[in-house]
Motif scaffolding. Structure first.
Motif, PDB file in Angstrom:
ATOM      1  N   GLU A 173       4.907   0.490   0.685  1.00 54.64           N
ATOM      2  CA  GLU A 173       5.116   1.135  -0.609  1.00 54.64           C
ATOM      3  C   GLU A 173       6.481   1.835  -0.648  1.00 54.64           C
ATOM      4  N   ARG A 174       6.863   2.478   0.454  1.00 58.70           N
ATOM      5  CA  ARG A 174       8.164   3.146   0.494  1.00 58.70           C
ATOM      6  C   ARG A 174       9.302   2.136   0.459  1.00 58.70           C
ATOM      7  N   LEU A 175       9.089   0.988   1.092  1.00 62.81           N
ATOM      8  CA  LEU A 175      10.118  -0.047   1.056  1.00 62.81           C
ATOM      9  C   LEU A 175      10.301  -0.567  -0.370  1.00 62.81           C
ATOM     10  N   TYR A 176       9.190  -0.805  -1.084  1.00 59.50           N
ATOM     11  CA  TYR A 176       9.287  -1.214  -2.495  1.00 59.50           C
ATOM     12  C   TYR A 176      10.025  -0.145  -3.307  1.00 59.50           C
ATOM     13  N   GLU A 177       9.658   1.113  -3.046  1.00 63.16           N
ATOM     14  CA  GLU A 177      10.282   2.217  -3.781  1.00 63.16           C
ATOM     15  C   GLU A 177      11.780   2.278  -3.500  1.00 63.16           C
ATOM     16  N   MET A 178      12.181   2.041  -2.251  1.00 61.11           N
ATOM     17  CA  MET A 178      13.599   2.092  -1.901  1.00 61.11           C
ATOM     18  C   MET A 178      14.386   1.040  -2.671  1.00 61.11           C
ATOM     19  N   VAL A 179      13.847  -0.175  -2.743  1.00 57.76           N
ATOM     20  CA  VAL A 179      14.546  -1.251  -3.463  1.00 57.76           C
ATOM     21  C   VAL A 179      14.688  -0.892  -4.940  1.00 57.76           C
ATOM     22  N   ARG A 180      13.624  -0.333  -5.533  1.00 56.82           N
ATOM     23  CA  ARG A 180      13.679   0.029  -6.951  1.00 56.82           C
ATOM     24  C   ARG A 180      14.599   1.225  -7.197  1.00 56.82           C
ATOM     25  N   ALA A 181      14.400   2.284  -6.405  1.00 57.68           N
ATOM     26  CA  ALA A 181      15.107   3.540  -6.662  1.00 57.68           C
ATOM     27  C   ALA A 181      16.611   3.411  -6.460  1.00 57.68           C
ATOM     28  N   PHE A 182      17.038   2.535  -5.541  1.00 61.61           N
ATOM     29  CA  PHE A 182      18.469   2.426  -5.248  1.00 61.61           C
ATOM     30  C   PHE A 182      19.063   1.123  -5.791  1.00 61.61           C
ATOM     31  N   ALA A 183      18.313   0.499  -6.726  1.00 62.31           N
ATOM     32  CA  ALA A 183      18.811  -0.668  -7.465  1.00 62.31           C
ATOM     33  C   ALA A 183      19.327  -1.770  -6.552  1.00 62.31           C
ATOM     34  N   LEU A 184      18.605  -2.045  -5.479  1.00 63.06           N
ATOM     35  CA  LEU A 184      18.962  -3.171  -4.617  1.00 63.06           C
ATOM     36  C   LEU A 184      18.478  -4.468  -5.268  1.00 63.06           C
ATOM     37  N   PRO A 185      19.128  -5.589  -4.979  1.00 62.70           N
ATOM     38  CA  PRO A 185      18.631  -6.862  -5.521  1.00 62.70           C
ATOM     39  C   PRO A 185      17.189  -7.108  -5.082  1.00 62.70           C
ATOM     40  N   ASP A 186      16.413  -7.748  -5.921  1.00 59.68           N
ATOM     41  CA  ASP A 186      15.026  -8.031  -5.565  1.00 59.68           C
ATOM     42  C   ASP A 186      14.971  -9.072  -4.450  1.00 59.68           C
ATOM     43  N   PRO A 187      14.273  -8.769  -3.355  1.00 65.22           N
ATOM     44  CA  PRO A 187      14.137  -9.751  -2.272  1.00 65.22           C
ATOM     45  C   PRO A 187      12.892 -10.605  -2.481  1.00 65.22           C
ATOM     46  N   LEU A 188      12.677 -11.530  -1.584  1.00 64.13           N
ATOM     47  CA  LEU A 188      11.391 -12.202  -1.467  1.00 64.13           C
ATOM     48  C   LEU A 188      10.535 -11.350  -0.532  1.00 64.13           C
ATOM     49  N   TRP A 189       9.356 -10.985  -1.004  1.00 63.20           N
ATOM     50  CA  TRP A 189       8.523 -10.066  -0.241  1.00 63.20           C
ATOM     51  C   TRP A 189       7.533 -10.822   0.657  1.00 63.20           C
ATOM     52  N   ASN A 190       7.350 -10.286   1.865  1.00 65.75           N
ATOM     53  CA  ASN A 190       6.310 -10.768   2.785  1.00 65.75           C
ATOM     54  C   ASN A 190       6.350 -12.288   2.937  1.00 65.75           C
ATOM     55  N   VAL A 191       7.352 -12.752   3.658  1.00 64.24           N
ATOM     56  CA  VAL A 191       7.537 -14.193   3.817  1.00 64.24           C
ATOM     57  C   VAL A 191       7.534 -14.576   5.300  1.00 64.24           C
ATOM     58  N   ASP A 192       7.292 -15.863   5.535  1.00 64.26           N
ATOM     59  CA  ASP A 192       7.444 -16.472   6.859  1.00 64.26           C
ATOM     60  C   ASP A 192       8.650 -17.392   6.820  1.00 64.26           C
ATOM     61  N   LEU A 193       9.402 -17.452   7.905  1.00 61.14           N
ATOM     62  CA  LEU A 193      10.536 -18.358   8.015  1.00 61.14           C
ATOM     63  C   LEU A 193      10.233 -19.444   9.044  1.00 61.14           C
ATOM     64  N   ARG A 194      10.661 -20.666   8.724  1.00 60.15           N
ATOM     65  CA  ARG A 194      10.521 -21.803   9.637  1.00 60.15           C
ATOM     66  C   ARG A 194      11.798 -22.632   9.594  1.00 60.15           C
ATOM     67  N   LEU A 195      12.107 -23.262  10.702  1.00 66.37           N
ATOM     68  CA  LEU A 195      13.168 -24.265  10.695  1.00 66.37           C
ATOM     69  C   LEU A 195      12.608 -25.548  10.093  1.00 66.37           C
ATOM     70  N   PRO A 196      13.405 -26.275   9.346  1.00 66.25           N
ATOM     71  CA  PRO A 196      12.898 -27.516   8.749  1.00 66.25           C
ATOM     72  C   PRO A 196      12.344 -28.459   9.824  1.00 66.25           C
ATOM     73  N   GLY A 197      11.055 -28.754   9.723  1.00 65.01           N
ATOM     74  CA  GLY A 197      10.423 -29.620  10.701  1.00 65.01           C
ATOM     75  C   GLY A 197      10.329 -29.015  12.082  1.00 65.01           C
TER      76      GLY A 197
END
Length: 287
Positions: A173-197
């Motif tokens: 919740e604080r991380l969401y608040e930080m992005v909003r309060a300090f006008a940071l670009p919207d990220p993709l939230w809660n994601v997994d990363l993989r290398l293609p294949g």
């Protein structure tokens, strides 16, 4: 202070208040068992009574307790009585003063309370309130419980799991608040990363794919396997950075106490993206 002075009995006509009970418990600890070296904390209220003084709603008032817990140095020659439970500490913490009384810090008071509370529901409420009420971080609580060797009790382990979930939820919740309060670009939230294949690279709390910047919340708690878990965190971070992804590591405490500084760190990482080599292509999936 004269440590051998007698304790003046209370006139029977005067009713006992919560503060009176606490002062009498401290008086017992201070006036029994000999003197201590200078600068050594003599005695402090701990356990449920201390949590009540810290304004925990889930802790009963001192007058409702059968016994008052008093924390003393291990060397004190004291015995528990019908109204005072003596708790010994190898290295007593620095007390905080509340209503003119020396009181154990929340994490230590919480551990001393959990040591004698058998009701799993009460233990869970106490731990949850410690985090939700902003009294201390989950890692600090778990460190004290581990020091007190309470993590072998199943109902305490269950309560700790709920505590860590509560702590992560608040940090998110604080991380969401930080992005909003300090006008940071919207990220993709809660994601997994993989290398293609290829293999799974790990989960992230926030990711800016255009800038290849990731934020990971460190909500680990100190347990016996902490070194192994930290090694896993480190390996993941190093792997991502070899692929050109900048990983910003944030802790719940930093978000709570210095959110503006953490926002500046993230913004700087985003602005520096244009100066770095393009990151390797990764597949982004919802977590």
């Amino acid at each position: 202070m004269n440590h051998n002075a007698p304790i003046t009995p209370r006139p029977a006509s005067l009713p006992l208040t919560g503060d009176d009970r606490l002062r009498e418990a401290l008086g017992y600890a201070r006036h029994r068992g000999g003197c201590l070296p200078a600068q050594t904390p003599e005695a402090m209220i701990t356990g449920l009574a201390a949590l009540a003084l810290h304004r925990f709603d889930s802790a009963p008032p001192p007058l409702a307790l059968d016994r008052i817990d008093v924390l003393v140095p291990r060397t004190r020659r004291l015995r528990s009585t019908a109204s005072v439970r003596v708790v010994r500490a190898q290295e007593p913490p620095v007390p905080v003063e509340i209503a003119g009384l020396p009181v154990a810090p929340v994490a230590r008071a919480l551990a001393d309370a959990v040591a004698v509370v058998a009701d799993p529901a009460v233990v869970r409420r106490l731990l949850t309130e410690a985090v939700r009420g902003g009294h201390c971080e989950p890692s600090t609580v778990v460190r004290e419980l581990n020091r007190a060797r309470l993590l072998s009790r199943p109902h305490v382990v269950d309560a700790v799991d709920a505590l860590l979930a509560e702590g992560r939820s608040l940090a998110e919740e604080r991380l969401y608040e930080m992005v909003r309060a300090f006008a940071l670009p919207d990220p993709l939230w809660n994601v997994d990363l993989r290398l293609p294949g290829g293999p799974h690279l790990g989960g992230l709390d926030a990711y800016w794919p255009d800038q290849a910047v990731a934020v990971e919340l460190d909500t680990r708690a100190p347990r016996q396997d902490d070194d192994a878990l930290w090694s896993e965190y480190t390996r993941k971070r190093e792997h991502l950075e070899r692929l050109g992804i900048t990983v910003v590591h944030l802790t719940p405490r930093k978000l709570r106490e210095a959110m503006d500084q953490q926002a500046t760190i993230v913004r700087t990482a985003l602005m520096a993206a244009s100066d770095r080599q393009p990151a390797a292509y990764v597949v982004v999936l919802p977590r």
